[in-house]
Every structure is written in C-alpha cells, then in structure tokens.
Design a protein around this motif. Structure first.
Motif, PDB file in Angstrom:
ATOM      1  N   GLN A   1       0.775  -1.373  -0.079  1.00  0.00           N
ATOM      2  CA  GLN A   1      -0.176   0.163   0.272  1.00  0.00           C
ATOM      3  C   GLN A   1       0.947   1.133   0.024  1.00  0.00           C
ATOM      4  O   GLN A   1       1.632   0.834   0.560  1.00  0.00           O
ATOM      5  CB  GLN A   1      -0.901   0.159   1.533  1.00  0.00           C
ATOM      6  N   PRO A   2      -0.007   2.003  -0.460  1.00  0.00           N
ATOM      7  CA  PRO A   2       1.361   3.939  -0.799  1.00  0.00           C
ATOM      8  C   PRO A   2       1.823   3.708   0.824  1.00  0.00           C
ATOM      9  O   PRO A   2       0.669   3.921   1.891  1.00  0.00           O
ATOM     10  CB  PRO A   2      -0.093   4.835  -1.274  1.00  0.00           C
ATOM     11  N   CYS A   3       2.925   4.886   1.103  1.00  0.00           N
ATOM     12  CA  CYS A   3       3.282   4.963   2.188  1.00  0.00           C
ATOM     13  C   CYS A   3       3.148   6.526   2.346  1.00  0.00           C
ATOM     14  O   CYS A   3       3.352   7.554   1.039  1.00  0.00           O
ATOM     15  CB  CYS A   3       4.596   5.247   2.697  1.00  0.00           C
ATOM     16  N   ALA A   4       2.247   6.807   3.745  1.00  0.00           N
ATOM     17  CA  ALA A   4       1.933   8.512   3.987  1.00  0.00           C
ATOM     18  C   ALA A   4       3.672   9.213   4.169  1.00  0.00           C
ATOM     19  O   ALA A   4       4.747   8.653   4.054  1.00  0.00           O
ATOM     20  CB  ALA A   4       1.824   8.707   4.929  1.00  0.00           C
ATOM     21  N   ALA A   5       4.030  10.134   3.618  1.00  0.00           N
ATOM     22  CA  ALA A   5       4.973  11.129   3.910  1.00  0.00           C
ATOM     23  C   ALA A   5       5.612  11.088   5.424  1.00  0.00           C
ATOM     24  O   ALA A   5       7.053  11.112   5.194  1.00  0.00           O
ATOM     25  CB  ALA A   5       4.266  12.921   2.799  1.00  0.00           C
ATOM     26  N   HIS A   6       4.486  11.619   6.253  1.00  0.00           N
ATOM     27  CA  HIS A   6       5.556  11.090   7.440  1.00  0.00           C
ATOM     28  C   HIS A   6       5.711   9.936   7.396  1.00  0.00           C
ATOM     29  O   HIS A   6       6.218   9.863   8.479  1.00  0.00           O
ATOM     30  CB  HIS A   6       4.403  11.951   8.602  1.00  0.00           C
ATOM     31  N   ASN A   7       5.316   8.614   7.050  1.00  0.00           N
ATOM     32  CA  ASN A   7       5.598   7.874   7.613  1.00  0.00           C
ATOM     33  C   ASN A   7       7.271   7.486   6.933  1.00  0.00           C
ATOM     34  O   ASN A   7       7.936   6.534   7.046  1.00  0.00           O
ATOM     35  CB  ASN A   7       4.713   6.447   6.740  1.00  0.00           C
ATOM     36  N   LEU A   8       7.439   8.392   5.682  1.00  0.00           N
ATOM     37  CA  LEU A   8       8.436   8.147   5.352  1.00  0.00           C
ATOM     38  C   LEU A   8       9.905   9.062   5.863  1.00  0.00           C
ATOM     39  O   LEU A   8      10.829   8.583   6.058  1.00  0.00           O
ATOM     40  CB  LEU A   8       8.696   8.000   3.811  1.00  0.00           C
ATOM     41  N   LEU A   9       9.308  10.144   6.536  1.00  0.00           N
ATOM     42  CA  LEU A   9      10.626  10.671   6.746  1.00  0.00           C
ATOM     43  C   LEU A   9      10.091  10.285   8.379  1.00  0.00           C
ATOM     44  O   LEU A   9      11.806  10.311   8.872  1.00  0.00           O
ATOM     45  CB  LEU A   9       9.588  12.248   7.933  1.00  0.00           C
ATOM     46  N   GLN A  10       9.557   9.183   8.604  1.00  0.00           N
ATOM     47  CA  GLN A  10       9.756   8.874  10.408  1.00  0.00           C
ATOM     48  C   GLN A  10      11.295   7.171  10.113  1.00  0.00           C
ATOM     49  O   GLN A  10      11.239   7.677  10.809  1.00  0.00           O
ATOM     50  CB  GLN A  10       8.626   8.430  10.766  1.00  0.00           C
ATOM     51  N   GLN A  11      10.802   6.683   8.840  1.00  0.00           N
ATOM     52  CA  GLN A  11      11.696   5.953   8.519  1.00  0.00           C
ATOM     53  C   GLN A  11      13.157   6.066   8.236  1.00  0.00           C
ATOM     54  O   GLN A  11      14.227   5.844   8.544  1.00  0.00           O
ATOM     55  CB  GLN A  11      10.853   5.193   7.040  1.00  0.00           C
ATOM     56  N   LEU A  12      13.173   7.556   7.591  1.00  0.00           N
ATOM     57  CA  LEU A  12      14.370   8.296   6.867  1.00  0.00           C
ATOM     58  C   LEU A  12      14.930   9.000   8.220  1.00  0.00           C
ATOM     59  O   LEU A  12      16.304   8.439   8.643  1.00  0.00           O
ATOM     60  CB  LEU A  12      14.196   9.884   6.396  1.00  0.00           C
TER      61      LEU A  12
END
Length: 267
Positions: A171-182
């Motif tokens: 499923q698509p990953c929300a922007a804040h989740n991508l930045l949390q992973q970063l």
C-alpha cells in the motif's frame, strides 16, 4: 521558524512537500544547508530527466524514470559501513550515491514535478516504489520490476519480517511515515558514528512523526543512558513499558526501570 518546525509545516501542505521536508531534516545536521537552493538546482535535474524520457503516457514512465536516474549516476552507496551523509539529500544529490531511501525520495520528487504517478511503498525492511494501478513494485535503485514472487523472496530475506506477503505491504506510504523511516535510519547511522547528540535529534523526530514503537522509545532511552541523563532514560522506559505486550520483555523493562529510578534519585 526553526528546522523542525519548517519540516512539519511542509507536511501540513496539501499535498505534503515531502522532499522539502526531508531537506529541512538535513538542516538539523548541516545548518549551512539552504533548502531553497537545493530545490532550485533540482529543477535542472528534472529537466534533464524529462528530456531523456521516452514519449510514453505518464502512467508508463515510472521504470524509465528510475533507469534514467541510474544511468545518470544515481547509485546505491557501496562503501560500508554507511555514514549519515548517505541519507542527507543534498549530499546524495552532490555525490549521486546514497541509501535506497534517499534515492527513492529524489525519484519521487522528480516524478512529482513531471506529473508521473509514482508513490512510495513502505515494504518491510526497505522502501520500494509503485506506479498507480500497476501490478508490480519498482526497486528505487535499479528500476527493476518486482512482482509478487519477487516480493515474497525479498520478505524472506528480511530478519523479523512477516512470513507471508500481505496486501498492507503493497500500500502507499504516507509522507510522514517515509520521513519517520528516514529519521530511524539516520538515528542508527549517527549511533554507529558514535554521535549521540545527532542521533538524539533523529530519535526525537521519530517520536513526533507518527505512532512510536517500543523499539523507538528504547532507542532513545539508550541514547539518554549514553548521555548520562537518567530522567530522560526513565521517561522512555516507562513509555516502552506501556506499549509492550510481551510478558518476558515487560519483566526485563520493569527491572531496568527500577535500576534507572535508583540512579535518577541519586541525581
């Protein structure tokens, strides 16, 4: 407005300014960075990519975009152990070498500028990309297509990942989740560099960007322990204990918390 506030302001836009937000994260570790200059320079790269893409509908340009970036020298950082600059976008743009997550963020921003419907997928253990309505995922490093069989094989190679491929993994990953992973990845690399103050910035950001895990609180607790801050360590151990549902781990956390409370009392 400081860097942290500017990052979160980017996430409040509609749609979120993911790439700019990631640049503001980089400014926390490189105060001399000027995000507006990087955004301007990225326009030149987007034009270069646009001129090299085939004349296909936008919905078919995801893989050509990634392959073109690879041909332009954007490769995974090969020098191990990885250093934090492999995740700082301005450094990755300079060197054209970086962590797959950083390469994915660059590809997503160029795709956005060129109106190519590409989005991130938070696959267990790594970031992958996907085009709207596609029956496959894309490797952000090489552009290789990954069908369900390939995804199952990737899943088996990830320590601690679920045994079965599920729809939520695609499923698509929300922007804040991508930045949390970063931020999690940066936290780990700064810890490896023995830079607890830099890692603490990342650890704090992880907790602000989305629902934290037990591991997120324990990671910050370990940083507070290294920095000899028992009050902060105690706070995160208490939060980890509240989130934990494993009896054995809860027992270990309780014992550790009692030890820290003794040290905190002495302070």
């Amino acid at each position: 407005m400081n860097s942290r506030q500017a990052c979160f302001a980017c996430l409040q836009r509609d749609p979120p300014a993911l790439f700019e937000a990631a640049l503001w994260i980089a400014t926390e570790h490189d105060p001399a960075l000027r995000p507006e200059l990087v955004l301007r320079d990225l326009g030149g790269l987007a034009q270069q990519v646009a001129s090299g893409l085939p004349g296909l509908p936008a919905r078919e340009l995801g893989q050509p975009l990634l392959r073109l970036l690879h041909d332009l020298g954007f490769h995974e950082e090969g020098h191990l152990p990885l250093r934090p600059h492999a995740l700082l976008l301005h450094r990755v743009l300079e060197k054209r070498r970086g962590h797959p997550l950083a390469l994915a963020l660059i590809a997503l921003e160029i795709a956005r500028r060129l109106e190519i419907p590409l989005y991130g997928v938070d696959f267990p253990g790594q970031i992958l990309l996907r085009m709207e309505n596609a029956d496959h995922l894309l490797d952000p490093v090489s552009g290789r297509r990954l069908y369900n069989r390939d995804c199952r094989e990737l899943l088996l190679r990830q320590p601690g990942a679920p045994a079965e491929l599920e729809s939520r993994h695609l499923q698509p990953c929300a922007a804040h989740n991508l930045l949390q992973q970063l931020s999690r990845q940066l936290r780990q690399l700064h810890r490896q560099e023995d830079d607890p103050l830099a890692a603490l910035k990342d650890a704090e950001r992880v907790l602000l960007l989305g629902p934290p895990s037990v591991a997120d609180h324990l990671a910050r607790a370990e940083l507070y322990q290294q920095l000899e801050c028992p009050q902060g360590e105690r706070f995160d151990l208490q939060r980890a204990l509240l989130l934990c549902d494993d009896p054995a781990e809860r027992l270990q956390l309780s014992q550790r918390l009692r030890q820290v409370e003794v040290v905190a009392a002495l302070h």
